[in-house]
Design a protein around this motif. Structure first.
Motif, PDB file in Angstrom:
ATOM      1  N   TYR A   1       0.861  -1.236  -0.097  1.00 52.15           N
ATOM      2  CA  TYR A   1       0.002  -0.040   0.008  1.00 52.15           C
ATOM      3  C   TYR A   1       0.781   1.254  -0.100  1.00 52.15           C
ATOM      4  CZ  TYR A   1      -4.425  -2.827   0.820  1.00 52.15           C
ATOM      5  OH  TYR A   1      -5.636  -3.163   0.958  1.00 52.15           O
ATOM      6  N   ARG A   2       0.422   2.120  -0.694  1.00 50.47           N
ATOM      7  CA  ARG A   2       1.205   3.524  -0.855  1.00 50.47           C
ATOM      8  C   ARG A   2       0.611   4.502   0.212  1.00 50.47           C
ATOM      9  NH1 ARG A   2       0.290   8.327  -3.037  1.00 50.47           N
ATOM     10  NH2 ARG A   2       2.112   9.947  -3.497  1.00 50.47           N
ATOM     11  N   VAL A   3       1.502   5.407   0.958  1.00 50.07           N
ATOM     12  CA  VAL A   3       1.032   6.246   2.084  1.00 50.07           C
ATOM     13  C   VAL A   3       0.652   7.438   1.261  1.00 50.07           C
ATOM     14  CG1 VAL A   3       1.840   7.429   4.369  1.00 50.07           C
ATOM     15  CG2 VAL A   3       2.459   5.109   3.746  1.00 50.07           C
ATOM     16  N   SER A   4      -0.483   7.920   1.461  1.00 42.59           N
ATOM     17  CA  SER A   4      -1.031   9.054   0.713  1.00 42.59           C
ATOM     18  C   SER A   4      -0.929  10.330   1.655  1.00 42.59           C
ATOM     19  CB  SER A   4      -2.411   8.900   0.125  1.00 42.59           C
ATOM     20  OG  SER A   4      -3.449   8.733   1.049  1.00 42.59           O
ATOM     21  N   GLY A   5      -1.184   9.849   2.952  1.00 43.33           N
ATOM     22  CA  GLY A   5      -1.078  10.981   3.788  1.00 43.33           C
ATOM     23  C   GLY A   5      -0.811  10.682   5.327  1.00 43.33           C
ATOM     24  N   VAL A   6      -0.285  11.520   6.145  1.00 39.63           N
ATOM     25  CA  VAL A   6      -0.065  11.491   7.594  1.00 39.63           C
ATOM     26  C   VAL A   6      -0.748  12.057   8.360  1.00 39.63           C
ATOM     27  CG1 VAL A   6       1.845  11.362   9.416  1.00 39.63           C
ATOM     28  CG2 VAL A   6       2.472  10.842   7.074  1.00 39.63           C
ATOM     29  N   ALA A   7      -1.586  11.650   9.235  1.00 42.39           N
ATOM     30  CA  ALA A   7      -2.605  12.328   9.975  1.00 42.39           C
ATOM     31  C   ALA A   7      -2.437  12.436  11.532  1.00 42.39           C
ATOM     32  CB  ALA A   7      -4.077  12.016   9.912  1.00 42.39           C
ATOM     33  N   GLU A   8      -2.975  13.359  12.287  1.00 40.61           N
ATOM     34  CA  GLU A   8      -2.568  13.303  13.738  1.00 40.61           C
ATOM     35  C   GLU A   8      -4.171  13.670  14.191  1.00 40.61           C
ATOM     36  OE1 GLU A   8      -0.528  15.649  17.267  1.00 40.61           O
ATOM     37  OE2 GLU A   8       0.098  16.143  15.273  1.00 40.61           O
ATOM     38  N   PRO A   9      -4.643  12.790  15.466  1.00 40.97           N
ATOM     39  CA  PRO A   9      -5.875  13.055  15.907  1.00 40.97           C
ATOM     40  C   PRO A   9      -5.896  14.176  16.977  1.00 40.97           C
ATOM     41  CG  PRO A   9      -4.752  11.175  17.287  1.00 40.97           C
ATOM     42  CD  PRO A   9      -3.873  11.667  16.065  1.00 40.97           C
ATOM     43  N   SER A  10      -6.995  15.004  16.870  1.00 39.64           N
ATOM     44  CA  SER A  10      -6.919  16.015  17.514  1.00 39.64           C
ATOM     45  C   SER A  10      -7.136  15.741  19.113  1.00 39.64           C
ATOM     46  CB  SER A  10      -8.432  16.890  17.273  1.00 39.64           C
ATOM     47  OG  SER A  10      -8.770  17.897  18.277  1.00 39.64           O
ATOM     48  N   GLY A  11      -6.399  16.430  19.864  1.00 38.53           N
ATOM     49  CA  GLY A  11      -6.447  16.043  21.376  1.00 38.53           C
ATOM     50  C   GLY A  11      -5.196  15.276  21.599  1.00 38.53           C
ATOM     51  N   GLY A  12      -4.225  14.747  20.791  1.00 38.53           N
ATOM     52  CA  GLY A  12      -3.202  14.015  20.877  1.00 38.53           C
ATOM     53  C   GLY A  12      -3.284  12.340  20.589  1.00 38.53           C
ATOM     54  N   GLU A  13      -2.164  11.695  20.385  1.00 41.10           N
ATOM     55  CA  GLU A  13      -2.066  10.392  20.301  1.00 41.10           C
ATOM     56  C   GLU A  13      -3.175   9.643  21.105  1.00 41.10           C
ATOM     57  OE1 GLU A  13      -1.047   9.003  17.501  1.00 41.10           O
ATOM     58  OE2 GLU A  13      -0.044  10.510  16.453  1.00 41.10           O
ATOM     59  N   PHE A  14      -3.555   8.434  20.340  1.00 37.34           N
ATOM     60  CA  PHE A  14      -4.387   7.771  21.485  1.00 37.34           C
ATOM     61  C   PHE A  14      -3.527   6.578  22.388  1.00 37.34           C
ATOM     62  CE2 PHE A  14      -7.537   7.285  17.695  1.00 37.34           C
ATOM     63  CZ  PHE A  14      -8.184   8.373  18.094  1.00 37.34           C
ATOM     64  N   ALA A  15      -3.836   6.225  23.415  1.00 41.85           N
ATOM     65  CA  ALA A  15      -3.356   5.389  24.261  1.00 41.85           C
ATOM     66  C   ALA A  15      -3.313   4.023  24.010  1.00 41.85           C
ATOM     67  CB  ALA A  15      -3.777   5.616  25.678  1.00 41.85           C
ATOM     68  N   LYS A  16      -4.713   3.486  23.480  1.00 38.74           N
ATOM     69  CA  LYS A  16      -4.966   2.183  23.361  1.00 38.74           C
ATOM     70  C   LYS A  16      -4.931   1.589  21.961  1.00 38.74           C
ATOM     71  CE  LYS A  16      -8.381   0.747  26.179  1.00 38.74           C
ATOM     72  NZ  LYS A  16      -9.460   0.607  26.884  1.00 38.74           N
ATOM     73  N   GLN A  17      -4.662   2.470  20.812  1.00 38.34           N
ATOM     74  CA  GLN A  17      -4.798   2.012  19.505  1.00 38.34           C
ATOM     75  C   GLN A  17      -3.850   2.761  18.683  1.00 38.34           C
ATOM     76  OE1 GLN A  17      -8.893   2.398  17.949  1.00 38.34           O
ATOM     77  NE2 GLN A  17      -9.188   3.471  19.786  1.00 38.34           N
ATOM     78  N   ALA A  18      -3.419   2.551  17.473  1.00 39.71           N
ATOM     79  CA  ALA A  18      -2.803   3.086  16.621  1.00 39.71           C
ATOM     80  C   ALA A  18      -3.888   2.890  15.285  1.00 39.71           C
ATOM     81  CB  ALA A  18      -1.703   2.430  16.104  1.00 39.71           C
ATOM     82  N   THR A  19      -3.951   3.907  14.275  1.00 43.00           N
ATOM     83  CA  THR A  19      -4.849   3.899  13.329  1.00 43.00           C
ATOM     84  C   THR A  19      -4.343   3.898  12.079  1.00 43.00           C
ATOM     85  OG1 THR A  19      -6.157   5.061  14.743  1.00 43.00           O
ATOM     86  CG2 THR A  19      -7.166   5.143  12.368  1.00 43.00           C
ATOM     87  N   VAL A  20      -5.046   3.056  11.023  1.00 44.47           N
ATOM     88  CA  VAL A  20      -4.628   3.223   9.633  1.00 44.47           C
ATOM     89  C   VAL A  20      -5.882   3.507   9.028  1.00 44.47           C
ATOM     90  CG1 VAL A  20      -3.835   2.097   7.517  1.00 44.47           C
ATOM     91  CG2 VAL A  20      -2.643   1.545   9.730  1.00 44.47           C
ATOM     92  N   PHE A  21      -6.185   4.411   7.935  1.00 47.46           N
ATOM     93  CA  PHE A  21      -7.319   4.738   7.201  1.00 47.46           C
ATOM     94  C   PHE A  21      -7.127   4.242   5.760  1.00 47.46           C
ATOM     95  CE2 PHE A  21      -7.515   8.020  10.568  1.00 47.46           C
ATOM     96  CZ  PHE A  21      -8.711   7.617  11.068  1.00 47.46           C
TER      97      PHE A  21
END
Length: 842
Positions: free
Chosen positions: A178-198
């Motif tokens: 898969y090609r990385v089309s973008g890098v995003a950051e969640p509002s309010g800071g990174e999650f403690a219990k998970q990482a995310t791929v869209f």
């Protein structure tokens, strides 16, 4: 009479100290359990991905059935719901209905599935979603753009990737670039219990493999719309059952389904142990107050002789109990708050409750506990004074002098009915199997303990009669102890009942757990015949077993994961069956990796809607080989299946075996928990090299992890049992100290007629030995009557697993308490000179 009650309390502080301390400790424990109940109801798990949306709509994880109707005019009403462990997903068409609700700005569907991202390192699990759900947090693009093509993804900053990088991504099929089309950051800071791929929305729906169904809908409100108003409007638009409209911290339970189930478990644990603590409090307080009234028989007799009415006598004793209960409950509920926090931390330490859950403090548990204990104390006082209030004034003094050795007809009848009921349950459990047998047997202990408490004087009379021939051989000490026990059976009963309660309840609570763990471990060890077991923190993708099978030296591969099924009963039928633990396997020759001891049919035919069941489960479902039965999958989906094999070994891994195709899309994850491998030693280096992200172990090594949940349950139960046993021990000591301390005049009289101090002590030791030995025998018999049927139901053997250290440790504690609680007060009472002690008022 309340003023008289206050005077008697002040005059007899020592006599009422036992009841006060018992109620105080009960108040502390029950308040702690009440706080845990309140936390399970009003608490929540902080949300992460849904923190940017006001309202989240999910399916109701409680599956409701209909109660049987008593007549045709009775409306349909839901039965007690069953908490489901697999996520119930929603029809995407529901979005249009939600969008039509006034105040709704947008409805965003969300799906979630585990993802292996490149050379993934241990840490927070990586979950995949559709890019359209990014606004629920919201996520903000720091670089690049949203995914446009099926092979494009947006990753979080913690992934360490940049726009334009290519990375292998695996969900269930083989890894694909898969090609990385973008890098995003969640509002309010990174999650403690998970990482995310869209992914793109269509690609996410395809990879989730849930048939198009979604996990939840995030509902965004129009400007100016209040959250409460929107929640109310959505609830009105949806059916009464089947959906949850979540706001605030309740959104976290919708996002983390396991955490939501943990809160339901907290409710069950707190309710169960709080109820047990209240039951013990009622028993012990009743016994303590009965002993107190018995020791005041002359006082009661004098009051009746000078004209006190039965009502006034009841008012006096109930007033004493009211004041005691109120003071003890109010003082005791205060330390209940830190104890409740400590209990929650212990549950979290064992992994049964999420670390993020915080104790919900509030006055409601304390108010409820004070009210309940005051009522319990008053009822106990009225029960204790019942006979003293009924006696005629002309008979009162004579009865007080002679004492009463037996019980009334009503109490005798009640006790015999309870004893008969326990025997009937015990016999019934012998003709049942599985959960039904264990459930019937568990009621035996409760009925027997209550029966012994009700028939206490009769039981004590029988014990004294049987022990008399032996005790009277030992001249002064044994002879006097036998005479005292035979004459004063009320005092003997008051000492025996709390100890029987401690031993019987303690043994049952501990050894049911140890037996379950031992049976599961032994059955699991013999069930897994594989040479190696592969596991992974986020589960094993479905394509991996086929790749493993191609490794030279591997002769058989079976994927395995756990779920639960439930029997579907005709409408109007009330179910008594719990959810059935089920193994989900990949079709093949299961005989090479699993030994379930099949007795009928062929395990290799488990494919599609053809399943295998244990013999006990087949009996419970009333189905035979070749028969069909309707079951609910883990997410309540109804299926009809056919039994193609029946096996004997059910305690290790599960009671039903199903094909993974049957539950596809109906479990939280489509990945497997384990892969069982039959292979020679030459295959091991290849497996480790080809699958570096998987943990390779032999069957014995994986056993500890497989039974970890059972062990956690066992230690949690032992912890709470230990707390309740501590409380029971305090109550036992109080009762025995009170009974012995009230005998100062009796000891003085013995010494005045010629008995020495040593002879009096020898007499009390004989009495305490009689109490302890008889309590051990009765308590162990109560436990055996419960544990033997449960052991037969679980393993087919009548011998439960009783670790000697635990049993003899419990017996040792009870023995020390029983002997010390009599010896120390007796020595203190004998410090007084006989002439001084004989003049002490009662």
């Amino acid at each position: 009479m309340l003023s008289l009650a206050m005077k008697t309390l002040r005059a007899r502080k020592g006599a009422f100290a036992a009841a006060f301390l018992t109620l105080l400790v009960a108040s502390t424990l029950i308040t702690a359990c009440g706080l845990l109940l309140q936390t399970g109801i009003a608490g929540g798990v902080p949300t992460e991905r849904y923190r940017g949306t006001e309202v989240v709509v999910t399916a109701d994880q409680s599956f409701h059935t209909e109660k049987p109707k008593k007549d045709r005019f009775e409306p349909d009403t839901p039965d007690s719901p069953d908490q489901l462990k697999e996520r119930i997903r929603l029809d995407p068409a529901l979005a249009a209905k939600l969008a039509a609700v006034p105040g709704v700005r947008a409805v965003v569907p969300d799906v979630s599935f585990p993802v292996t991202l490149g050379k993934q390192t241990p840490g927070a699990p990586v979950l995949g979603h559709g890019w359209d759900s990014a606004q629920l947090t919201p996520f903000e693009l720091k670089s690049g753009k949203a995914p446009q093509r099926p092979n494009e993804i947006v990753v979080g900053q913690r992934a360490g990737l940049k726009v334009g990088d290519t990375v292998d991504v695996q969900v269930n099929d083989a890894p694909a670039p898969y090609r990385v089309s973008g890098v995003a950051e969640p509002s309010g800071g990174e999650f403690a219990k998970q990482a995310t791929v869209f992914f793109t929305p269509d690609r996410a729906t395809e990879l989730a493999a849930t048939g198009g169904r979604v996990d939840a809908f995030g509902v965004l409100a129009k400007p100016g719309t209040s959250v409460d108003a929107l929640q109310e409007s959505l609830e009105k638009a949806l059916p009464a059952h089947g959906f949850e409209v979540r706001t605030g911290t309740d959104r976290g339970a919708g996002e983390f389904i396991d955490d939501g189930n943990a809160l339901a478990l907290l409710l069950a644990l707190a309710g169960s142990f709080g109820g047990i603590a209240l039951m013990i409090a009622v028993f012990v307080v009743s016994s303590t107050l009965a002993l107190s009234v018995q020791q005041r028989q002359r006082e009661m007799a004098l009051l009746r002789a000078i004209g006190t009415t039965p009502r006034q006598l009841r008012q006096m004793v109930s007033g004493e109990a009211f004041v005691l209960g109120l003071l003890a409950a109010v003082v005791g509920c205060l330390p209940g708050f830190p104890v409740g926090k400590w209990l929650l931390e212990m549950f979290q330490g064992f992994g049964m409750v999420p670390r993020e859950v915080e104790l919900v403090n509030g006055p409601l548990p304390a108010v409820a506990v004070v009210s309940a204990l005051v009522v319990a104390a008053v009822l106990a006082g009225l029960s204790a004074v019942r006979r003293a209030a009924k006696i005629r004034p002309t008979e009162a003094l004579g009865d007080a002098a002679t004492g009463r050795t037996l019980i009334g007809k009503g109490r005798l009848f009640t006790g015999l009915v309870l004893a008969a009921g326990s025997v009937a349950l015990l016999i019934a459990s012998a003709f049942l199997s599985g959960v039904a047998a264990a459930g019937a047997a568990s009621g035996v202990a409760i009925l027997l303990i209550i029966a012994i408490a009700v028939l206490g004087p009769v039981v004590a009379k029988v014990i004294a009669f049987l022990a008399a021939p032996l005790m009277r051989r030992y001249r002064v000490g044994g002879y006097l102890a036998s005479a005292n026990s035979t004459t004063n059976v009320g005092r003997l009963a008051g000492s025996i009942v709390p100890l029987v309660l401690a031993i019987g309840f303690g043994c049952v609570a501990m050894f049911v757990q140890t037996t379950q763990v031992r049976v599961a471990e032994e059955s699991g060890k013999t069930s897994i015949t594989a040479d190696y077991v592969l596991t992974a923190p986020q589960g094993i993708p479905a394509s991996v077993p086929a790749e493993i099978a191609a490794v030279p030296g591997v002769s058989s591969v079976t994927s395995l994961r756990q779920t639960q099924l439930k029997e579907e009963l005709p409408p109007g039928t009330e179910s008594m069956n719990d959810a059935i633990d089920t193994m989900v396997v990949s079709p093949g020759d299961l005989g090479k990796t699993l030994d379930l001891r099949p007795s009928q049919g062929d395990l290799t035919k488990v494919r599609g809607n053809d399943i295998a069941v244990s013999a006990a489960t087949a009996s419970s479902l009333d189905v035979s080989l070749g028969g069909s039965v309707k079951l609910r999958l883990g997410d309540a989906t109804l299926v009809e299946v056919r039994v193609v094999s029946i096996f004997e070994r059910e305690q290790g891994l599960g009671k039903i075996v199903v094909d993974r195709a049957l539950v596809a899309g109906h479990t939280n994850s489509q990945r497997d928990d384990q892969v069982l491998i039959k292979a020679d030693a030459s295959a091991l280096p290849v497996l480790k090299a080809q699958f570096p992200d998987l943990v390779v172990a032999d069957g014995a090594s994986v056993e500890a992890a497989r039974t970890g949940a059972l062990r956690a349950n066992m230690w949690i139960n032992l912890l709470v049992v230990g707390i309740i046993m501590l409380y029971t021990g305090i109550a036992v000591v109080n009762t025995l100290v009170m009974a012995t301390g009230a005998r100062r005049r009796e000891f003085a009289l013995l010494r005045l007629v010629g008995a020495t101090r040593k002879q009096v002590l020898r007499t009390t030791r004989w009495e305490s030995a009689l109490v302890v030995v008889s309590s051990i025998i009765l308590g162990s018999a109560v436990a055996a009557a419960t544990l033997v049927p449960i052991s037969i139901a679980l393993s087919g053997s009548p011998m439960p697993y009783v670790p000697p250290a635990l049993y003899f440790g419990l017996i040792g504690i009870v023995t020390v308490l029983g002997l010390a609680a009599t010896e120390i007060p007796a020595r203190l009472a004998l410090r007084l000179k006989p002439v001084e002690a004989i003049g002490i008022k009662e």
